[in-house]
Structure formats: C-alpha cells, structure tokens
Design a protein around this motif. Sequence first.
Motif, short mmCIF file in Angstrom:
data_model
loop_
_atom_site.label_atom_id
_atom_site.label_comp_id
_atom_site.label_asym_id
_atom_site.label_seq_id
_atom_site.Cartn_x
_atom_site.Cartn_y
_atom_site.Cartn_z
N GLY A 1 1.92 2.12 -3.38
CA GLY A 1 0.92 2.46 -4.40
C GLY A 1 -0.12 1.44 -4.70
O GLY A 1 -1.02 1.67 -5.52
N TRP A 2 -0.06 0.24 -4.07
CA TRP A 2 -1.09 -0.77 -4.33
C TRP A 2 -2.41 -0.36 -3.70
O TRP A 2 -2.44 0.11 -2.56
CB TRP A 2 -0.65 -2.13 -3.79
N ARG A 3 -3.49 -0.54 -4.40
CA ARG A 3 -4.82 -0.26 -3.87
C ARG A 3 -5.62 -1.55 -3.82
O ARG A 3 -6.02 -2.07 -4.88
CB ARG A 3 -5.54 0.78 -4.73
N VAL B 1 0.85 -1.22 0.00
CA VAL B 1 0.00 0.00 0.00
C VAL B 1 0.85 1.23 0.00
O VAL B 1 0.58 2.21 -0.71
CB VAL B 1 -0.95 -0.05 1.21
#
Length: 396
Positions: free
Chosen positions: A393-395, A390
Amino acid sequence: MPPHPHRPPELAWQVFRGSEAIRRGLLSRHHLRGSSWIRLRQDVYADARLDRDHALACRAALLRMPPGAAIAGPSAAYLHGVEHAADFTDDVHVLLPATVRADSQPGVRVHHAPMSSTRSGLLVPVGSAAPARTSPPVGTRSPAGTRSPVGASPSAGARSTGAAPPSADHRPGTPGRTRSPNPADSRSRPGPPGPADPQDAAAASNPFAESSPGAVMILAGPPPRTEPAACAWETAVWADPVEAVGIVDGLLRTGSVNRSALASEAARNACRPGGRRAAWVFGLTDGLAQSPPESHLRVRLVLAGLPRPVAQYPVRVPTGLILHPDLAWPEFRVAVEYDGQWHSDADRMHLDRRRLNQLVAAGWLVLHVTGRRLRKEFPVLVREIRAALVARGWRP
C-alpha cells in the motif's frame, strides 16, 4: 638471534618515546629492536604485551603532538566505549587549541578548535567514567575502572571544523582477546608503587608525565578526549554520514549521551561550519539498533528514498509474545531482519525460523538481509524492499 626480553619497570605496560628512554639509560637501541617492544610511530614504542587496539594508537599519536592535544571525533567515541568506531589501523583524530599549530601525520588527522569557543569544559572532566581499554594478562585480576585525567585548558577541548574524511567499512571489535593492565592504575602492573606525596600525585595526574626533568617520555593514564556529546558532534561533521550515524547510535546505546544532549549540542553549534550537517546526522540516529550494520542499513534505506523504518518496533504475535523486528514499517506491516554471521549457527537459525513464522502469522511480510547482500547487493535490496512496501500500500 633477537635480543632477550628486557623491560625496565618504568616502561612496563607503557607507551613511550624511544629517544628519551635511551637518553635516560633505560634502554639501548639494541633493546628497542627486541621482542619486548613494538614500534608504533617514529620514535614511539610500546610494551609488546599491550593490545593492538585504537586506544594504543591514540596514546602513540598524542606522544607526537604538542601539549593541549586531545583525542576527538570517532577516536574519542572509541575511548567512550563504542568499539566499532575505530580500530588499530584507523587514523587517530586529534584536536588542538586554535593557537597551537601542528600538521597531520600519517595515521593522524589533526583538527583545530575555533578561535573562540561557545562552551568551556569540553574535555572529559576529572572523575568522569570512561573505561580504558586495557586489562591484565591471563591469571591476574582486572583493575577497577579508572577516571580520565584532563590537565588541559578549556580551549584544548574545543571542537574542530575539519572536513569529513572518506567513508570506512564497518569494523567490528575483536572479542576474546586478553587485555593488558590499565596504565592509569599503578597497582595493576609490575613496577614501583605510585606516587605518595602530593607533588608526585599532581605530576601523575598530568597525562604527559615525565619521570625526570627533560622531554616528555611517557603518556600516563587514559588519553584525554572530548566529552561524549562533543565527540558525537565532531563525528557527525568529520565522518561519512552512514558511519557517523552508526557511531552516534553506539554512543546513545551505551548511555554515553542521550537525545536531549545531542539536541543541545546541535543547537549550541548551529552557526559553526558543519552545524547543519551535524543536525542532519543527529536526526538520522535513534540508538535502538542492536549492531552497527543495522544502523547502516537503516540510514542507507532512507538515503535511497524509502520511508524511514522504525527500529525494534514491538509486534504482538498470536502466541502472545512481543517480538521486535530489526526494522519495521508498521503502517504496511513490512519488516526487515538483519542476519549477521552469528545467525548461521544451527540453534540461532532454529530460533530465527520460529520467529519468522510467528511474524508471518501476525500478518507481517518479513525480508531478511545478510551482511554480504548489504555490502554487495544493496541496489537489489532496495528494489525488493520497495516492491514489498508498494505491494502493501505504500505510494512513493
């Protein structure tokens, strides 16, 4: 005092039925209690010099099975070279033709083939390479690799539709042990030479060989087993998914099967019970993991809801070297390294730290996972890796 060692040449390095050895005058009940032999199952004994490995357990199990039985599933994967697939104390998976009935026994899981098979030749064919897990004692030369005899009808090798057993912990192989001679090669052990005339040679090719008319006494040669693609399918259907992926990854890593063969096997058996499960397990494999725990970690992270990582992803670092983290999410430059026990060595730790610094210098966030944390703190590990993804940048 125990009896003195007594080993007739006919039984040296063999697994045999004790009652038959007594009936034929080779041994007495007193001899069977001696240090020369170990009792493996009811009425099944073995030369005490043989390794206590899963191959020995397979040979013992087949001596209590009807003709046409074959080793299958995780047990067959072990015989195909995946040492972590099973150990001496694990259940032996046995496949029987649909028309042959036999119940499971303690330590043996019996599966039955379907009434009609979509494929023939499911057993490993004569001349197929699959090394037996035996070698000579210290001071003798190891025999050349032997081939597996079949001596069974095509229906004997058809695959079962059994249910998946409970999951098992990873059991690494035990290195450094002396191996006993290959039972399929008469030149590698003491005793009389092998058969010379064609009739005797044909008898020797039968895995259930008889030294004289009467009941089967000795299982000669490597145990008959299903071919690698078939045993991969069986493992995917019968075993815990995480363990199954680790075993199939091992088959891929050793080159026993390839992804094309797995895809063909899944398509061929798509309509059989367990077909969807096997296809799902095959989809989780990649054959790139360097150890079973790496396979288990990768699959458990996916099942926990994290994006699927790439195993052994190539990363070029500032020095020009190309490193391969155990697991990586290239889009987010997050990597996970699995540290087994051997990583505690001082020299290994020095290399690991240098490797870590190089990956960090290349802009990667690297997390380390130990075997203890994988076993006992997995939910915490998932939260840590999720937070790292996260942050990059992971959503979800």
